[in-house]
Design a protein around this motif. Structure first.
Motif, short mmCIF file in Angstrom:
data_model
loop_
_atom_site.label_atom_id
_atom_site.label_comp_id
_atom_site.label_asym_id
_atom_site.label_seq_id
_atom_site.Cartn_x
_atom_site.Cartn_y
_atom_site.Cartn_z
N VAL A 14 0.74 -1.08 0.05
CA VAL A 14 -0.08 -0.06 -0.01
C VAL A 14 1.12 1.23 -0.02
O VAL A 14 0.64 2.04 -0.41
CB VAL A 14 -0.96 -0.14 1.20
N MET A 15 2.08 1.20 0.76
CA MET A 15 2.95 2.27 0.64
C MET A 15 3.40 2.46 -0.75
O MET A 15 3.48 3.75 -1.22
CB MET A 15 4.04 2.08 1.61
N LEU A 16 3.45 1.55 -1.50
CA LEU A 16 4.31 1.68 -2.90
C LEU A 16 3.18 2.21 -3.79
O LEU A 16 3.64 2.91 -4.90
CB LEU A 16 4.58 0.22 -3.51
N MET A 17 2.01 2.30 -3.40
CA MET A 17 0.93 2.77 -4.15
C MET A 17 1.22 4.53 -4.18
O MET A 17 0.65 4.99 -5.52
CB MET A 17 -0.52 2.50 -3.70
N THR A 18 1.39 5.11 -3.41
CA THR A 18 1.68 6.43 -3.39
C THR A 18 2.53 6.85 -4.29
O THR A 18 2.23 7.81 -5.16
CB THR A 18 1.98 6.98 -1.80
N PRO A 19 3.84 6.25 -4.26
CA PRO A 19 4.92 6.54 -5.45
C PRO A 19 4.19 6.26 -6.80
O PRO A 19 4.44 7.02 -7.68
CB PRO A 19 6.09 5.81 -5.03
N GLY A 20 3.60 5.12 -6.89
CA GLY A 20 2.96 4.70 -8.04
C GLY A 20 1.81 5.83 -8.40
O GLY A 20 1.71 6.37 -9.61
N LEU A 21 1.23 6.31 -7.50
CA LEU A 21 0.17 7.55 -8.02
C LEU A 21 0.81 8.70 -8.44
O LEU A 21 0.51 9.35 -9.33
CB LEU A 21 -0.59 7.87 -6.81
N ALA A 22 2.00 8.98 -7.85
CA ALA A 22 2.93 10.05 -8.17
C ALA A 22 3.22 9.85 -9.62
O ALA A 22 3.04 10.82 -10.28
CB ALA A 22 3.98 10.18 -7.30
N PHE A 23 3.72 8.83 -9.97
CA PHE A 23 4.03 8.52 -11.38
C PHE A 23 2.90 8.73 -12.34
O PHE A 23 2.87 9.20 -13.49
CB PHE A 23 4.86 7.40 -11.44
N MET A 46 -1.04 3.90 5.87
CA MET A 46 -0.77 3.69 4.13
C MET A 46 -1.97 4.19 3.77
O MET A 46 -2.02 5.00 2.66
CB MET A 46 -0.29 2.65 3.79
N PHE A 47 -3.30 3.93 4.27
CA PHE A 47 -4.39 4.20 3.45
C PHE A 47 -4.65 5.88 3.72
O PHE A 47 -5.20 6.53 3.02
CB PHE A 47 -5.79 3.64 4.33
N ALA A 48 -4.26 6.28 4.89
CA ALA A 48 -4.36 7.67 5.25
C ALA A 48 -3.45 8.50 4.39
O ALA A 48 -3.85 9.90 4.18
CB ALA A 48 -4.04 7.98 6.75
N ILE A 49 -2.44 7.78 4.18
CA ILE A 49 -1.48 8.47 3.11
C ILE A 49 -1.88 8.85 1.74
O ILE A 49 -1.70 9.93 1.24
CB ILE A 49 -0.01 7.90 3.38
N ILE A 50 -2.44 7.93 1.38
CA ILE A 50 -2.63 8.12 -0.25
C ILE A 50 -4.09 8.52 -0.55
O ILE A 50 -4.16 9.16 -1.54
CB ILE A 50 -2.79 6.50 -0.67
N THR A 51 -4.79 8.77 0.44
CA THR A 51 -6.10 9.27 0.33
C THR A 51 -5.97 11.02 -0.08
O THR A 51 -6.62 11.49 -0.97
CB THR A 51 -6.94 9.40 1.57
N PRO A 52 -5.29 11.87 0.82
CA PRO A 52 -5.18 13.00 0.38
C PRO A 52 -4.16 13.16 -1.08
O PRO A 52 -4.66 14.23 -1.84
CB PRO A 52 -4.37 13.92 1.61
N ALA A 53 -3.25 12.47 -1.10
CA ALA A 53 -2.46 12.43 -2.24
C ALA A 53 -3.45 12.18 -3.47
O ALA A 53 -3.28 12.90 -4.73
CB ALA A 53 -1.51 11.23 -2.58
N LEU A 54 -4.59 11.43 -3.72
CA LEU A 54 -5.51 11.03 -4.50
C LEU A 54 -6.05 12.65 -5.08
O LEU A 54 -6.34 12.90 -6.09
CB LEU A 54 -6.61 10.34 -4.18
N ILE A 55 -6.36 13.56 -4.18
CA ILE A 55 -7.04 14.91 -4.47
C ILE A 55 -5.93 15.68 -5.25
O ILE A 55 -6.35 16.43 -6.12
CB ILE A 55 -7.09 15.56 -2.90
N SER A 56 -4.72 15.53 -5.09
CA SER A 56 -3.84 16.28 -5.93
C SER A 56 -4.05 16.35 -7.46
O SER A 56 -3.70 17.45 -7.94
CB SER A 56 -2.41 16.09 -5.44
N GLY A 57 -4.44 15.25 -7.98
CA GLY A 57 -4.53 15.25 -9.31
C GLY A 57 -5.56 16.24 -9.74
O GLY A 57 -5.29 16.51 -11.09
N ALA A 58 -6.53 16.39 -9.05
CA ALA A 58 -7.59 17.61 -9.48
C ALA A 58 -7.05 18.95 -9.65
O ALA A 58 -7.53 19.85 -10.49
CB ALA A 58 -8.57 17.55 -8.75
N LEU A 59 -5.85 19.27 -9.00
CA LEU A 59 -5.45 20.62 -8.77
C LEU A 59 -4.09 20.83 -9.59
O LEU A 59 -3.53 21.96 -9.37
CB LEU A 59 -5.28 20.74 -7.17
#
Length: 446
Positions: A29-38, A118-131
């Motif tokens: 799940v931690m890996l998902m946040t860098p994956g989201l970044a890419f 890890m859930f708490a980390i990726i959730t706000p990161a998801l928002i960033s794509g809209a901005l």
């Protein structure tokens, strides 16, 4: 007659196998946040690449610290009014025993809390794509801290914490359809309605600068999502985690096919961006539902999500809101679909004995799902918009128009994603090669 003897249930014991499994899931799940970044980083123009990467990476820092200080306590502590939890012994995590088990399970509290972190980390990161392209990095960092505190931590308690109103109502959310995806998607919509559109929206081309990065990110997300979903059963050995693993793969594959079919009919081509976006839509939709439905149901959920999310991403042009990277169209819409379809496709043979409409259970569960979906949606939308408004009026949420046009990477990070000064494989610059390199740099930075 001798009185009957009642044997006390054997207390759960720490399982090394389940503990190891959950630690691996946490790492996935931690890996998902860098994956989201890419994933996001490849979808923006070249001048915003680093900013998108950083908007995800900074969440790893901020949310981790908040989770240790008070986030875990707010999300999973003793219930207060069905709205938020609290346990003073968990503040700072200093009073938790190393072998103390989590609430009747066979894993330590520390393992559960790091998985949920890890859930708490990726959730706000998801928002960033809209901005994308237009938000000050300092304002974004403060927004994450405030949003996690007043939105994510309480909503996680509503959905997963003992005593939370959605949990007690019986809303099914296996791994985050409401708490993660609807929560983030609604927040994204609330913020973009406050901060407005990018310069040139609907006028200038804003195509992805690196589809290989997008595909890499989507692949990492798909891989990590097995930990996200299967791990959410916390290592129980009743087969539900395995069902969720299978349904995650099935629904994601079906969503890719559904999105591509719609895209071919509607636009005449099968695009790599469509395949990547379809995969994410399927992952989002199966997240709440996968423990309650069958693999055939997972195919249906995936196809429905793939087609409807593909249709939904175009709504921003019709209604005029600038959702840069389709967070609303994929995460909000996909989360809603996955959560509500439980009311139709739940078999009663998975995580619970609750059956949906198609399996003889009527509409009772559907209405419960509606309550969870629209309760979280409304709260996150309104509070996120208020937070964005307050930040915009105090420190300002947006970079200047000149900085946005020139490139937010340079304005906010004093860096660029790609260095074209050595174009030509490091060959020495000559009167011929130097102008070519300069022209290539200007073209990419435009």
């Amino acid at each position: 007659m001798a009185p009957a003897i009642t044997l006390a249930a054997e207390a759960p014991k720490l399982s090394a196998a389940n503990t190891g499994f959950m630690l691996i899931c946490s790492a996935l799940v931690m890996l998902m946040t860098p994956g989201l970044a890419f994933f996001y980083g490849g979808m923006v123009r070249v001048k915003s690449t680093l900013n998108m990467l950083m908007m995800s990476f900074i969440s790893l820092g901020i949310v981790t610290v908040l989770w240790v200080l008070y986030g875990f306590s707010m999300a999973f502590g003793t219930d207060s009014g069905s709205l938020v939890g609290w346990n003073s012994d968990w503040v700072g995590l200093g009073n938790i025993g190393l072998t103390e088990l989590w609430d009747g399970y066979t894993i330590p509290v520390f393992v559960f809390l790091v998985f949920q972190l890890m859930f708490a980390i990726i959730t706000p990161a998801l928002i960033s794509g809209a901005l994308a392209d237009r938000v000050k990095f300092s304002a974004w960092a403060l927004f994450i801290a405030l949003w996690a505190t007043v939105v994510y931590f309480p909503v996680a308690h509503w959905v997963w914490g003992a005593g939370g109103w959605a949990f007690e109502l019986g809303v099914i959310d296996f791994a985050g359809g409401t708490a993660v995806h609807i929560n983030a998607g609604a927040a994204a919509l609330g913020v973009i309605l406050v901060i407005g559109k990018r310069v040139g929206f609907k006028k200038d081309p804003m195509r992805p600068h690196s589809l290989p990065l997008v595909m890499l990110g989507a692949g990492l997300l798909w891989f990590g999502w097995f930990g996200f979903n299967a791990g959410s059963w916390l290592g129980n050995d009743d087969g539900v985690g395995a069902l969720m693993f299978v349904n995650t793969q099935v629904a994601t594959a079906a969503a890719v096919l559904g999105w591509l079919a719609y895209e071919k009919i509607r636009h005449g081509a099968f695009t790599t961006l469509g395949a990547a976006s379809g995969a994410v839509a399927g992952l989002v939709a199966i997240t709440p539902a996968g423990g309650a439905i069958s693999p055939l149901g997972a195919i249906a959920v995936g196809v429905i999500a793939g087609v409807l999310c593909a249709m939904a991403v175009g709504l921003k042009y019709r209604f005029g809101y600038d959702d840069s990277l389709d967070v609303v169209g994929v995460h909000l819409v996909g989360g809603i679909l996955g959560s509500l379809l439980i009311g139709f496709f739940a078999t009663g043979k998975g995580q619970s004995d609750v059956a949906g409409l198609f399996y003889g259970g009527g509409l009772d569960q559907f209405w419960k799902q509606c309550a969870g979906v629209f309760g979280v949606l409304a709260y996150s939308l309104v509070v996120s918009a208020v937070l964005a408004f307050l930040l915009d009026k105090t420190m300002g949420m947006r970079v200047s128009e000149d900085d946005e046009v020139a490139g937010i990477d340079q304005a906010e990070h004093a860096e660029t994603a790609y260095d074209f000064s050595g174009a030509g494989g490091g060959a020495a610059k000559t009167a011929v090669t130097a102008p070519v390199a300069a022209a290539a740099s200007k073209k990419v930075d435009a």
